[in-house]
Structures are given as structure tokens and as C-alpha cells.
Enzyme design. Structure first.
Site, mmCIF file in Angstrom:
data_model
loop_
_atom_site.group_PDB
_atom_site.id
_atom_site.type_symbol
_atom_site.label_atom_id
_atom_site.label_comp_id
_atom_site.label_asym_id
_atom_site.label_seq_id
_atom_site.Cartn_x
_atom_site.Cartn_y
_atom_site.Cartn_z
ATOM 1 N N GLY A 27 0.766 -1.251 0.000
ATOM 2 C CA GLY A 27 0.000 0.000 0.000
ATOM 3 C C GLY A 27 0.793 1.295 0.000
ATOM 4 N N ASN A 41 1.114 3.150 -2.640
ATOM 5 C CA ASN A 41 0.261 4.077 -3.410
ATOM 6 C C ASN A 41 -0.861 4.622 -2.536
ATOM 7 O OD1 ASN A 41 0.992 4.416 -6.384
ATOM 8 N ND2 ASN A 41 1.261 2.208 -6.080
ATOM 9 N N MET A 73 -4.568 -6.772 -6.707
ATOM 10 C CA MET A 73 -4.133 -7.869 -7.561
ATOM 11 C C MET A 73 -5.245 -8.890 -7.777
ATOM 12 S SD MET A 73 -1.220 -6.661 -8.078
ATOM 13 C CE MET A 73 -0.171 -7.875 -8.855
ATOM 14 N N ARG A 74 -6.349 -8.390 -8.287
ATOM 15 C CA ARG A 74 -7.463 -9.292 -8.530
ATOM 16 C C ARG A 74 -8.231 -8.780 -9.734
ATOM 17 N NH1 ARG A 74 -10.489 -13.119 -5.548
ATOM 18 N NH2 ARG A 74 -12.606 -13.113 -6.342
ATOM 19 N N ASN A 109 -7.021 2.758 -12.258
ATOM 20 C CA ASN A 109 -5.982 1.814 -11.855
ATOM 21 C C ASN A 109 -4.623 2.456 -12.101
ATOM 22 O OD1 ASN A 109 -4.807 -0.747 -11.138
ATOM 23 N ND2 ASN A 109 -4.518 -1.189 -13.317
ATOM 24 N N HIS A 161 -0.737 1.364 -13.092
ATOM 25 C CA HIS A 161 -0.005 0.210 -13.627
ATOM 26 C C HIS A 161 1.458 0.603 -13.865
ATOM 27 C CE1 HIS A 161 0.521 -3.634 -15.597
ATOM 28 N NE2 HIS A 161 1.233 -2.995 -16.502
ATOM 29 N N ASP A 163 -6.036 -3.853 -17.829
ATOM 30 C CA ASP A 163 -5.003 -2.858 -18.152
ATOM 31 C C ASP A 163 -5.188 -2.224 -19.528
ATOM 32 O OD1 ASP A 163 -3.812 -3.434 -15.692
ATOM 33 O OD2 ASP A 163 -2.462 -4.934 -16.539
ATOM 34 N N GLU A 169 4.720 6.557 -9.819
ATOM 35 C CA GLU A 169 3.340 6.076 -9.606
ATOM 36 C C GLU A 169 2.648 6.955 -8.581
ATOM 37 O OE1 GLU A 169 2.674 1.873 -8.832
ATOM 38 O OE2 GLU A 169 4.524 1.361 -9.850
HETATM 39 C C1 GRF Z 1 2.492 -1.021 -7.844
HETATM 40 O O1 GRF Z 1 3.656 -1.160 -8.604
HETATM 41 C C2 GRF Z 1 1.274 -0.994 -8.709
HETATM 42 O O2 GRF Z 1 1.453 -0.286 -9.899
HETATM 43 C C3 GRF Z 1 1.122 -2.470 -8.994
HETATM 44 O O3 GRF Z 1 1.350 -3.083 -7.750
HETATM 45 C C4 GRF Z 1 2.234 -2.265 -6.994
HETATM 46 C C5 GRF Z 1 1.547 -1.942 -5.708
HETATM 47 O O4 GRF Z 1 2.367 -1.288 -4.800
HETATM 48 N N1 GRF Z 1 -0.125 -2.780 -9.631
HETATM 49 P P1 GRF Z 1 1.786 -0.717 -3.435
HETATM 50 O O5 GRF Z 1 0.955 -1.804 -2.771
HETATM 51 O O6 GRF Z 1 0.953 0.496 -3.751
HETATM 52 O O7 GRF Z 1 2.997 -0.377 -2.633
#
Ligand code: GRF
Length: 202
Positions: free
Chosen positions: A12, A14, A90-91, A107, A109, A145, A174
Site C-alpha cells: 500500500g 500508493n 491484484m485481482r 488503476n 499500472h 489494463d 506512480e
Molecule cells: C504497484 O507497482 C502498482 O502499480 C502495482 O502493484 C504495486 C503496488 O504497490 N499494480 P503498493 O501496494 O501500492 O505499494
């Protein structure tokens, strides 16, 4: 102020970028709830520390994909969520989640889509030998995606890069574009026109 529901599966970072932006009054939106499909996701701790409500919906509690997504929608509605952010979720998601929040799910990516969709985009970029990769925020559609692109940022690949050093540099970008995307979306500045998105003020 728009209300955000953040879906996570892991550490987490992000989500943390969104929390930090909210705490610094830069998000222009409020994180109403964090939902994880993994009960031990570290992101849940980050949400709790920030006093944000958390909910867990797992494969174990909801083995049928449709039922899983229906439960997620139920929670999002319960918290009056306007915008859904997949932040390392991741689902694969189904129509049951997409339809009620059409064009309201985004999303992040870790590649310059449409290059390297799917799992481990950073390793895919290294294996392919590209010199530049990056990250993308996009509207979520049923195809993985592949929805309309909102923002992209590039990251150069160095000869010395490993998967992890590259992933780390992409992650910094990101965090920036995810926060910016939520800001723009909250302000109603993103207009979707077919495959293209138009951003007010550009
Ligand atoms: C990130 O690289 C995101 O783009 C990908 O999974 C990772 C998640 O990182 N889909 P976090 O859980 O936000 O640290």
C-alpha cells in the site's frame, strides 16, 4: 468533496501517497474506505494509522468472483463512494463492480501501457530490453489494463538496473501520477472521449 474507495492487496505505498496528500490537503477528495482482498495486507495498517475505515473481502469469505465483487460494491455504496482507486489490487474485477461505477474506477499500472500489461510489468520491461518504461493511470474497463489512459510518466532504464531498483524508481512516479489523477478526477477535469481522455486546462 468526492469520496474515494481504495482497493488494495499489499503493502500500500500508493495508498500511503493518497493518505499523505489528503493529510496535506492536496487530494481534493476524502478517502472513505480501504478495502483489501488480503487480510494481512500492510496497507490496512496504513489506513488504520490514518483513522480510515477498513474492510476485508477475501477469496475465502467470497469464493465466487461475482459474489466477491457484489460485496465490494455493497461496501462502496455503504460508504457513499464516488470514485474507486485500484492501488495494487491484484485481482481481476467483473462487470458487477465495473457497471455500478462505470468510468469511475481507475488503476495504476507500472508500465507505459499498452506495453507490458499484467503481472510484473517491471520484469517484462527489463526482459524485453526497452530503454524507457514508466507508469500509467487509466480508467478501468472489463479488459485488463486496457481502459482509456489518463496520465503517464516515463522512467529510463539503466544498464545496472535490477527488477527491484527499477520498480522502486517507477513507484516514485506512480505515487505522483496517482495523486494527480485523483485530484483531476475529483475536480471533474477528466473527460473520456472513446479511447482518449481530455484533461481540462491542457
Ligand atoms: C504497484 O507497482 C502498482 O502499480 C502495482 O502493484 C504495486 C503496488 O504497490 N499494480 P503498493 O501496494 O501500492 O505499494
Amino acid at each position: 468533496m468526492k469520496r474515494i474507495g481504495v482497493l488494495i492487496s499489499g503493502r500500500g505505498t500508493n495508498l500511503q501517497a493518497l493518505i499523505d496528500a489528503q493529510q496535506q490537503d492536496r487530494l481534493g477528495a476524502e478517502i472513505a474506505v480501504v478495502i483489501s482482498n488480503k487480510s494481512k495486507a500492510y496497507g490496512l495498517e496504513r489506513a488504520r494509522t490514518a483513522n480510515i475505515s477498513t474492510e476485508i473481502v477475501t477469496k475465502k469469505t467470497h469464493p465466487v468472483r461475482e459474489e466477491h465483487d457484489k460485496r465490494v460494491v455493497e461496501i462502496l455504496k455503504q460508504y457513499n463512494v464516488d470514485i474507486v482507486v485500484l492501488a495494487g489490487y491484484m485481482r481481476l474485477i467483473t462487470e458487477h463492480l465495473i457497471k455500478p461505477f462505470e468510468n469511475k474506477i481507475i488503476n495504476i499500472h507500472p508500465s507505459l501501457l499498452p506495453a507490458f500489461p499484467g503481472i510484473d510489468a517491471q520484469q517484462q520491461a527489463l526482459d524485453y530490453g526497452v530503454k524507457i518504461t514508466g507508469c500509467t493511470t487509466h480508467v478501468v474497463t472489463i479488459e485488463m489494463d486496457a481502459g482509456p489512459i489518463i496520465l503517464q510518466e516515463y522512467v529510463p532504464i539503466f544498464d545496472t538496473d535490477t527488477r527491484d531498483t527499477l520498480a522502486e524508481r517507477i513507484l516514485e512516479k506512480e505515487h505522483e501520477i496517482l495523486v494527480e489523477t485523483v485530484q483531476l478526477l475529483s475536480e471533474g477535469k477528466i473527460h473520456i472521449q472513446g479511447r482518449r481522455t481530455k484533461i481540462n486546462g491542457e
